[in-house]
Design a protein around this motif. Structure first.
Motif, PDB file in Angstrom:
ATOM      1  N   THR A  20     -17.450 -19.737 -21.655  1.00 48.46           N
ATOM      2  CA  THR A  20     -16.190 -19.689 -22.406  1.00 48.46           C
ATOM      3  C   THR A  20     -16.187 -20.725 -23.530  1.00 48.46           C
ATOM      4  OG1 THR A  20     -15.160 -21.107 -20.740  1.00 48.46           O
ATOM      5  CG2 THR A  20     -14.829 -18.735 -20.503  1.00 48.46           C
ATOM      6  N   CYS A  25     -16.871 -17.204 -27.062  1.00 43.73           N
ATOM      7  CA  CYS A  25     -15.542 -16.579 -27.115  1.00 43.73           C
ATOM      8  C   CYS A  25     -15.254 -15.927 -28.455  1.00 43.73           C
ATOM      9  CB  CYS A  25     -14.468 -17.603 -26.776  1.00 43.73           C
ATOM     10  SG  CYS A  25     -14.415 -17.927 -25.009  1.00 43.73           S
ATOM     11  N   LYS A  33     -14.027 -14.764 -23.027  1.00 46.20           N
ATOM     12  CA  LYS A  33     -12.692 -14.642 -22.400  1.00 46.20           C
ATOM     13  C   LYS A  33     -12.418 -13.199 -21.992  1.00 46.20           C
ATOM     14  CE  LYS A  33     -10.896 -18.825 -22.673  1.00 46.20           C
ATOM     15  NZ  LYS A  33     -10.622 -19.621 -21.502  1.00 46.20           N
ATOM     16  N   LEU A  36     -14.507 -12.471 -18.904  1.00 40.05           N
ATOM     17  CA  LEU A  36     -13.907 -13.176 -17.766  1.00 40.05           C
ATOM     18  C   LEU A  36     -12.672 -12.424 -17.265  1.00 40.05           C
ATOM     19  CD1 LEU A  36     -14.201 -15.892 -16.178  1.00 40.05           C
ATOM     20  CD2 LEU A  36     -12.533 -16.829 -17.763  1.00 40.05           C
ATOM     21  N   GLU A  50     -15.946 -19.706 -14.784  1.00 37.76           N
ATOM     22  CA  GLU A  50     -16.185 -19.932 -16.201  1.00 37.76           C
ATOM     23  C   GLU A  50     -16.905 -21.250 -16.373  1.00 37.76           C
ATOM     24  OE1 GLU A  50     -12.593 -20.934 -18.668  1.00 37.76           O
ATOM     25  OE2 GLU A  50     -11.550 -20.298 -16.854  1.00 37.76           O
TER      26      GLU A  50
END
Length: 146
Positions: A20, A25, A33, A36, A50
């Protein structure tokens, strides 16, 4: 003799860790993100963690999959992650449109269009390092000969 087929069962995932960090990201399709959130929404039987960085920057949003047998693999992006975990990507409303069969005469046109799209995509794929090197070489040449 007794011959029996040996079936090798792949090790099950024990933990999935998603990068992350900012670089991951900011990748295409929401990056780390998004991966996730997607994995956590599935209520999988193993932890989805993460990490601030997995140290393999630049190839896409990175995911480390640890297996019960102690092995691991690094993959990039949601599609590769789902594939490695043997999961099917859930279709969005826009992807769930009903497809109808085209008339037979349209197939030739579709093939030509698909070939043209692939050729255009291949031209778009350029190595950013080569682009930078080309730019720097051009600038150096301008300085030397001006």
């Amino acid at each position: 003799g007794d011959r029996r087929a040996t079936v090798l069962k792949a090790a099950s995932p024990s933990t999935v860790t998603v990068c992350t960090a900012d670089i991951c990201c900011n990748q295409e399709n929401g990056g780390g993100k998004n991966i996730l959130d997607h994995l956590r929404s599935r209520n999988l039987p193993y932890p989805i963690d993460e990490a601030p960085c997995l140290g393999a920057c630049g190839g896409g949003a990175m995911v480390s999959i640890d297996f019960e047998d102690g092995s691991y693999t690094l993959v990039a992006g949601l599609d590769n992650t789902l594939s490695e975990l043997s999961l099917v990507k859930e279709k969005t409303a826009s992807e769930s449109k009903t497809l109808t069969s085209p008339p037979a005469e349209v197939i030739g046109d579709a093939r030509d269009r698909m070939r043209a799209e692939v050729a255009a995509d291949e031209q778009k794929k350029s190595n950013p390092w080569l682009t930078a090197a080309s730019y720097l070489a051009k600038k150096a040449g301008e300085k030397m000969f001006s």
